[in-house]
Design an enzyme around this catalytic site. Structure first.
Site, short mmCIF file in Angstrom:
data_model
loop_
_atom_site.label_atom_id
_atom_site.label_comp_id
_atom_site.label_asym_id
_atom_site.label_seq_id
_atom_site.Cartn_x
_atom_site.Cartn_y
_atom_site.Cartn_z
N ASP A 542 0.84 -1.19 0.00
CA ASP A 542 0.00 0.00 0.00
C ASP A 542 0.89 1.25 0.00
OD1 ASP A 542 -2.73 1.24 0.51
OD2 ASP A 542 -1.61 2.00 2.23
N GLU A 571 1.61 0.15 -4.95
CA GLU A 571 1.14 1.42 -5.48
C GLU A 571 2.30 2.41 -5.56
OE1 GLU A 571 -3.31 2.16 -3.91
OE2 GLU A 571 -1.84 2.01 -2.30
#
Length: 849
Positions: A542, A571
């Site tokens: 994340d 990400e």
């Protein structure tokens, strides 16, 4: 703050004659622009709201005031309070003091930089030094609320002894003092204080920050090492003057919020410190299985904290105490003996990744699963809807995916595991990184149950031929100022500005300082634990932009040593401005040749347009998107990758509008909350719907592109979230997989399964090296809402994103169609030569002789 929110709160305040709380606030700097009060009920728990100050100019007493009219008519015993600064694009640009404040009083006073909540107006005549931190053994930075008259009057004291050195203005900030010592600080556990010898500013204790990088521990035994004859405890706390292991016979007494607030015990065991590393250790003889523990950490200023073990492998309900568990007893039968599903090392492009939330998977009443919302739902085979359509793990197997990507399944803080009906959360709120979340287990009170059932879930997926990827959130924690890090080593594990404010590139109030040696070690040790103990097959990071690239590189190397077939991706962005230097941020392009992949949002945008709006992309008729489609289908090798399997190709994930909802909005829907499937009303043929066609074309492009295909659970039967673009705390009726859709939209499931089957059958879709793709892939057409290309001379693919039929020229020879607008797979649907006309919003794949 948006004007509509201020107006709403004004209306609320006018309808309620008595405020729930009055907050008075003073800033020594005199600047109140964009500052507001964020407030939420702690007891009973409730949602948070922002409230403005009545005026940005303080009254004669030096304070501004916010009158809080909480918009829920309920008796609230205790409020949580954060004074924050909100700027455009970032509502959490800055917090006043790092820790959350809590009050049971109805009127309070708060002073800049002071964690104390006052119940009467405090003295503000002597401004404090706001923050002081040791960045190296002989340099200390001290933050002031405003510029001093004399920069040379600041000094560091230890035991009331003034240390030799000098102070001057720190050039990077007008209100920062740089103090340089003539001798190094050698013991970070001692109390050092910055004082203003002129008496203008009150003193401040020195926080040990980057100076602690020199206290490194190379061992692999931090935390609890259990055996039936003895247990070893080790914890890194170099700034502590004493550390005790506290042992308990039970998990403690829980209050109505599911928390244990009293940890006092006489069963304290003093640990021994290694001064070179800052590690405290203790060995206790005997079998401690079934006991619970915490650390009591004491500091030179007299502060004493009850601290969690960051390396804890088992915890009580809601993670209130650490648990002593024999992990060997938690392994299912044949846990170590059964092989994982086959997957070639380095061949990430062979994966088909399915993103899924544990609770969403089974909670629907029509799921056919017994253990609804639990890990064990994944162990159930033969489950069906009431109409007999396969659900659960059988559905996944029929679909043909290779990997399930589970949204966070470590222990997160935002769910009360003991609640009769736990609230919903995606789980991006980490507290115990090395322990499974308890709300997904059948018995959160038993520390072993969540571990056993998590392993059974992984084993069941492996038995079905499906590998397991964990969504990990090492970029921030749910809490600051306490567990899991600050109670042990204040401010070391987080990035803070030179004024002591937690950096907030995560948008969640803090950033974990991954670049610091012992933080990097913690992240890598945690990842290795999940592979070694739970047979995890990959990780999705994340907000990986907040994890420094050297940490990502080292973590990847360490994980590859354990299992070369692991998939690692994340990400390549952040949620707000970070103080991590840009050259260290793991953004698009920084992954080149480093053995991990990143999400390709360029491709996502070209396919569908914006994520949370009515905007359009290629599949919804937006012209001039063809170049973005071409860059994406080639695995971004001419964009930001060195090889195609560094690109995770997707159109939607848990964030933002899901695929059906986005396509419906783009085609003109305006009220999905009431009519999510309005575009299907009156249609006997699903494939006559432009919204259906757009969803199929969107993921059809993903499945026929170079790189790693990724899609969200439920896309294959037109899942809706009723227009909710941020459903992280929305209820089950928004988030759950509605298995009745599998009955209704079986043809769509078949289309997805066919595309996956085709991708697996055709190696040309799964190339990775740039030179191979450049040599074997030829773009034939890319304009006027059409794209076509050929792969290795015998695979022809075309996409029509327009609203009218479109004709494409075929290379010479006879071509066998295996994908059209309503069928996909490996069987021939028809033969074509010379040209082929595609209906509106559709794709085709043809195979040559």
């Amino acid at each position: 703050m948006p004007r509509w929110l201020i107006f709403l709160l004004f209306i609320i305040s006018c309808s309620n004659p008595e405020p729930s709380l009055i907050v008075h606030y003073h800033r020594y700097s005199g600047d109140y622009e964009n500052w507001n009060v964020w407030i939420w009920p702690k007891d009973p728990p409730g949602n948070g709201y922002a409230f403005p100050f009545d005026s940005l100019k303080p009254s004669a007493d030096g304070f501004v005031t916010a009158r809080i009219f909480y918009p829920v008519n309920t008796d609230i015993n205790e409020f949580g309070i954060i004074i924050r600064q909100s700027v455009s694009g970032n509502n959490w640009a800055q917090k006043d003091t790092n820790n959350d404040r809590f009050t049971k009083d109805k009127e309070i006073w708060i002073v800049q930089g002071d964690p104390v909540i006052y119940t009467a107006k405090p003295d503000i005549s002597h401004p404090p030094i706001l923050f002081a931190a040791a960045g190296s053994p002989n340099t200390i930075l001290a933050a002031l609320p405003f510029e001093p008259l004399d920069w040379s009057v600041f000094a560091v004291y230890q035991n009331e002894t003034r240390l030799n050195g000098s102070s001057q203005k720190y050039t990077e900030d007008d209100n920062i003092v740089l103090i340089t010592l003539n001798e190094n600080i050698t013991d970070p556990s001692k109390l050092y204080i910055v004082k203003d010898d002129s008496g203008t500013f009150t003193q401040r204790n020195v926080i040990m920050r980057e100076i602690l990088n020199d206290f490194y521990y190379y061992g692999n035994d931090l935390g609890l090492t259990f055996s039936v004859t003895q247990s070893s405890f080790k914890v890194w706390a170099p700034t502590a003057v004493s550390v005790y292991t506290a042992l308990y016979d039970d998990a403690g007494t829980y209050n109505s919020a599911g928390l244990v607030t009293n940890h006092e015990t006489g069963n304290l065991h003093l640990m021994l410190k290694d001064s070179a590393t800052g590690v405290w250790s203790l060995v206790l003889q005997g079998n401690l299985e079934g006991k619970f523990y915490l650390y009591r950490v004491e500091f030179a200023d007299g502060t004493a904290n009850w601290a969690a073990d960051p390396y804890a492998k088992a915890v009580s309900a809601n993670g209130q105490r650490m648990a002593v568990v024999d992990l060997a007893k938690t392994n299912p039968a044949l846990w170590r003996e059964k092989p994982k599903p086959a997957f070639n090392a380095g061949s990430w492009q062979d994966a088909v990744i399915y993103e899924l939330h544990v609770r969403d998977f089974s909670i629907n009443e029509n799921s056919g699963m017994i253990h609804k919302g639990k890990y064990l739902a994944f162990t159930e085979r033969g489950t069906t809807t009431r109409n007999g359509t396969p659900t659960g793990i059988d559905h996944l197997k029929l679909l043909g995916i290779t990997h399930v990507h589970l949204l966070p399944v470590y222990d997160f803080a935002s769910i009360n595991e003991l609640a009769a009906e736990p609230l919903y959360n995606w789980g991006y709120d980490p507290i115990h990184y090395n322990v499974p979340e308890g709300s997904y287990s059948t018995d959160p009170l038993n520390p072993s149950t969540r571990i056993i059932e998590f392993k059974k879930m992984v084993q069941a997926l492996h038995d079905a031929g499906i590998r397991v990827i964990m969504d990990v959130v090492y970029n921030h924690t749910f809490h600051t100022g306490g567990w899991p890090f600050d109670a042990l080593v204040p401010k070391y594990y987080y990035r803070t500005t030179n004024t002591g404010v937690y950096a907030n590139g995560s948008g969640c109030g803090n950033e974990v300082a991954s670049e610091r040696p012992m933080v990097r070690k913690f992240i890598i040790d945690s990842l290795k634990h999940w592979v070694n103990e739970y047979n995890i097959d990959g990780f999705r990071f994340d907000l990986m932009g907040l994890i420094d690239t050297p940490t990502m590189l080292e973590a990847t190397k360490e994980l590859r040593r354990l299992d070369p077939s692991l998939i690692i991706y994340g990400e390549p962005w952040q949620a707000g401005g970070s103080i991590l230097p840009e050259n260290l941020q793991t953004l698009k392009g920084s992954q080149r040749r480093l053995d991990f992949a990143v999400f390709n949002d360029h491709f996502r945008t070209a396919i569908k347009g914006g994520s949370d709006c009515y905007s359009q992309g290629f599949v919804t008729g937006q012209p001039n998107m063809e170049e973005g489609i071409v860059l994406g289908i080639m695995g971004a090798i001419h964009d930001f990758t060195d090889q195609a399997n560094e690109s995770v190709n997707y159109v939607t994930a848990h964030d933002n509008l899901n695929l059906w909802d986005k396509m419906a909005f783009s085609h003109g829907e305006d009220n999905l909350a009431l009519t999510p499937y309005r575009f299907l009303e009156g249609k006997n043929d699903l494939f006559d719907s432009d919204v259906v066609r757009s969803t199929l074309l969107a993921n059809g492009i993903v499945f026929t592109s170079q790189g790693i295909p990724f899609f969200q659970a439920g896309d294959e039967f037109l899942r809706t979230k009723f227009g909710d673009y941020n459903s992280y705390i929305s209820p089950d009726n928004i988030n759950m997989i509605r298995w009745e859709n599998a009955d209704r939209f079986g043809e769509i499931i078949s289309y997805y399964a066919g595309l996956i089957r085709l991708r697996k059958a055709i190696p040309a879709f799964r190339q990775t090296l740039k030179e191979d793709i450049d040599k074997t892939m030829e773009i034939l057409y890319a304009q006027d809402m059409g794209v076509s290309f050929i792969l290795k001379d015998n695979v022809f693919v075309a996409y029509n994103g327009g609203s009218q039929p479109k004709t494409f020229t075929l290379p010479p020879g006879t071509w066998h169609q295996v994908v059209n607008y309503r069928y996909a797979g490996t069987e021939t649907l028809g033969e074509f030569s010379g040209q082929i006309t595609l209906p509106r919003i559709s794709m085709t794949v043809l195979l040559g002789d």
